[in-house]
Design an enzyme around this catalytic site. Sequence first.
Site, PDB file in Angstrom:
ATOM      1  N   GLU A   2      33.204  21.738  49.670  1.00 49.64           N
ATOM      2  CA  GLU A   2      32.111  21.069  49.175  1.00 49.64           C
ATOM      3  C   GLU A   2      30.747  21.528  49.948  1.00 49.64           C
ATOM      4  O   GLU A   2      29.777  21.770  49.388  1.00 49.64           O
ATOM      5  CB  GLU A   2      32.121  19.591  48.831  1.00 49.64           C
ATOM      6  CG  GLU A   2      33.080  19.261  47.876  1.00 49.64           C
ATOM      7  CD  GLU A   2      33.102  19.746  46.637  1.00 49.64           C
ATOM      8  OE1 GLU A   2      32.161  20.257  46.094  1.00 49.64           O
ATOM      9  OE2 GLU A   2      34.259  19.900  46.016  1.00 49.64           O
TER      10      GLU A   2
ATOM     11  N   HIS B  15      25.332  27.012  50.229  1.00 50.74           N
ATOM     12  CA  HIS B  15      24.900  28.034  48.804  1.00 50.74           C
ATOM     13  C   HIS B  15      23.563  27.502  48.408  1.00 50.74           C
ATOM     14  O   HIS B  15      22.658  28.191  48.068  1.00 50.74           O
ATOM     15  CB  HIS B  15      25.996  28.078  47.696  1.00 50.74           C
ATOM     16  CG  HIS B  15      25.881  29.450  46.996  1.00 50.74           C
ATOM     17  ND1 HIS B  15      26.825  29.691  45.788  1.00 50.74           N
ATOM     18  CD2 HIS B  15      25.159  30.413  46.866  1.00 50.74           C
ATOM     19  CE1 HIS B  15      26.485  30.827  45.456  1.00 50.74           C
ATOM     20  NE2 HIS B  15      25.479  31.228  45.983  1.00 50.74           N
TER      21      HIS B  15
HETATM   22 ZN   LIG Z   1      34.151  24.124  43.989  1.00 50.30          ZN
END
Ligand SMILES: [Zn+2]
Length: 677
Positions: free
Chosen positions: A469, A475
């Site tokens: 996660e 990201h």
């Molecule tokens: Zn994922």
Amino acid sequence: MDSPLLTPSTLPFGAPRFDEIRLEHYLPAFRAAIAAGRAEVDAIASDPAAPTFANTVEALEFAGADLDRVSGLFFNLLEAESDDAMQQVAEEVSPLLTEYEMYISLNGQLFARVKAVWDSRDTLDLAPDQRKLLEESYKGFTRSGALLSPGDKETYARMEEELSLLELRYGKNVLDATNAFTLQLTDEGDLEGLPQFIRDAAAQAAREKGLAGWLFDLTHPSYVPFLQFSARADLRERLWRAYNARALGGPQDNTAVCAQIADLRRRIAQLLGYPTWADYVLEERMARNIPTVRGLLERLLVPSLPAARREVAQLLTYAREHGYPEEQMQPWDFPYWSERYRAEHFALSDEQLKPYFRLEDCIEAVFGLATRLYGIRFAPRPDLPVYHPDVRVYDVQDGGGRHLALFYADFFPRPGKRGGAWMTNFRELSARGGVEERPLVSIVTNFSKPAPDAPSLLTHDELTTFLHEFGHALHGMLAEGRYPSLTGTNVARDFVELPSQLMENWAFEPEFLRPFARHWQTGDPIPDALVERLVAARNYHAAYFQVRQLRFGLLDLAWHTLQEQISCVTDLEAAALQDCTVLPDIPGTCISTAFGHIFSGGYSAGYYSYKWAEVLEADAFARFRDEGIFSPEVAASFRENILARGGSEDEAVLYRRFRGHDPDPDALLKKLEINPI
Ligand SMILES: [Zn+2]
């Protein structure tokens, strides 16, 4: 209106006013935000000026910003901090949102303007992200039939409706067939091999139905451990046969339904101008086309198949040495013997590992890894409001002190939070007219809470989940760009798991684990032997499980590359899987009739993406492995070419810029220790 959801927050970084938001704020805020969004859309559609990229495509991207903000808060809290009243708001709001989306997607005036910009795209001198935004915007309309004649539009709408009803029916049949079977045992001797926790759950299940003894069924928490642990081959076989014949004949028969779904999808795709459903789906994915997907599956299958057969043969030898009477390993016996062998050779219990993974140490280690790789730092901001006292919030800064994001972490379970773990955004990155709003990123997990006499300790799986996660969160936090729909995790579906799965690799790296994994009571570092076992256990029966996934991928492809109607489900299945059997085929069973992922779960023509993502991360991590798992240079390249770029360009191009080549399936084979052929 004076609402903490609609007035911009004056807190640092525009942090949401979680301390002021009340239930009664949501519905009026949704209504006002939808009205504002419609007004913005109307203004774009009826603009007297000739359509341009800026006044149409870009304006549409930023329209409905209020609604995005309200939705970003509400729907995240609906998952993480919910109750019946929140659910009720959701039920009231969801038709309003559908209506709003339809208002945009069926707006002919708006589409005419987008199309005018699209038609002149080669004369516009657009930057790559602008070009991508235009393409996404245009396709958003055409992929839903905007170019069809009025008559075909009606046909399309009718087929879409029929398809969604069939998908629902398929899913309901699978559910009903799953629930229709139970196995009641009343003689304790029949429970041989089953651990206490499974017996307890089965006794509870029986009591709830007013039955004596123990009750087993075909749901995963009951079915999977029964096959792994029950020492009774006859009972395992009964359960296995029932599971693998779900919705095949009988009152919940799906044989006709899955053929109808595949056929309807084919006709929809063809109406929209695509040869097959897979062509339609893959156009929006990094893999792009059928030959690439087929190539990936076959490239992996060729060496994995003999390796999987060797694994099964070895397991058969082991089983026969321990009294297994069969000449061939039967499918209902594989999980049992596989588990016995695993327990004997790779056993690692959560209890052995947990004392070394204190949550506070894991947080420090994961943040430290991000600092080492990307130079970013995490400063706690206890002054900023949160939606529950367990939630922590950090200001994330670049090496130079630039604010990148707020990072919220919500680790512990509680009523009102759904199970599992996920990453999400309260707000996406956007930059409009040069004014940048940095993202508000969150991860939510269900790790065990500290006890009065012990801190929160993670299992190794939980540490891996945390890294996963956190990879999605990177990201989001390291995103750069201007268009929210093209930044952060807004990328092709077969690309989105690259940053998250990449991070999981560190959970198996001794160099990462040793410095922080210390026994919370004694302070001793994690023993090397434990780490070695962890790494060794990771690839146990890897080829077998890979072939299993590849078979599902091939079957999905067979269904969704049809160019004409088919009549026999079992023939299609047999043809698709004939060359890749590892365990004996059992007549009277079928995969397709209960393959919810592809027939009712949104993975049609997309099952390959599990393997695709694994290839991406194995190939990407191979560069870290070659140049150093803490190499700031490799990390900088990953950040610059992948994390910062979101979906602003073709993902295949972004990937090549980072890696220097296309994703290489051999990297996955190497990781799984399967010899390439
Ligand atoms: Zn994922």
